[in-house]
Design an enzyme around this catalytic site. Sequence first.
Site, mmCIF file in Angstrom:
data_model
loop_
_atom_site.group_PDB
_atom_site.id
_atom_site.type_symbol
_atom_site.label_atom_id
_atom_site.label_comp_id
_atom_site.label_asym_id
_atom_site.label_seq_id
_atom_site.Cartn_x
_atom_site.Cartn_y
_atom_site.Cartn_z
ATOM 1 N N SER A 114 8.285 -82.029 17.038
ATOM 2 C CA SER A 114 9.697 -82.196 16.665
ATOM 3 C C SER A 114 10.559 -81.219 17.444
ATOM 4 C CB SER A 114 9.887 -81.960 15.158
ATOM 5 O OG SER A 114 9.118 -82.860 14.414
ATOM 6 N N PRO A 115 10.703 -81.396 18.761
ATOM 7 C CA PRO A 115 11.362 -80.387 19.596
ATOM 8 C C PRO A 115 12.841 -80.159 19.313
ATOM 9 C CG PRO A 115 10.938 -82.375 20.869
ATOM 10 C CD PRO A 115 10.258 -82.551 19.537
ATOM 11 N N GLU A 141 -8.586 -74.503 -0.687
ATOM 12 C CA GLU A 141 -8.475 -74.659 -2.139
ATOM 13 C C GLU A 141 -7.244 -75.443 -2.585
ATOM 14 O OE1 GLU A 141 -6.383 -70.495 -3.524
ATOM 15 O OE2 GLU A 141 -8.560 -70.570 -3.444
#
Length: 181
Positions: A114-115, A141
């Site tokens: 996502s530049p 976890e």
Amino acid sequence: MTKKFEEKTIHSTPIYEGKVVDLRVDEVSLPNGKTTKRELIKHPGAVAVIAITKENKILFVEQYRKPLEKSLVEIPAGKVEHGEAPEVTAKRELEEETGYTTGELSFVTSFYTSPGFADELMHIYITDEVEKMEEPIGSDEDEFVDVLELTLDEAKELVEQERIHDAKTTYAILYLHALGR
């Protein structure tokens, strides 16, 4: 590297430092002399693995994505840890998320996700030398996944259904299609 239309940073303000990303706001000077603000996400980078079984099935994981408020089917992927080589991350994520391991990873490509607002660089690897681990490591976890083994045609159907709906996985499917897998 070209710097056409470079925006020079005048001032940078850290907003948030997190486990996965950092956020800052930069005031920048534009090429026309005006100034504006840019909201930037700093990310250490990520990897994804196109893993193909001996039966020519692709390994996927289905997991809930909170920003989207829905589950997606994706190729195994994860964040590069500080000081970790991307190929090490790729093997670790494959093992943690799927319970499979490999001794053979080939680099495919890297791309910015996502530049427009983030510097995350995604590295894609491929392997068709996977083996089920006798004692799987298990996921983090706070990570809950189901492992799916799908043919390329089944994966394409999930794209049409928007169950596969992220760039890295869509890229992987297009890549395998182009290879004629």
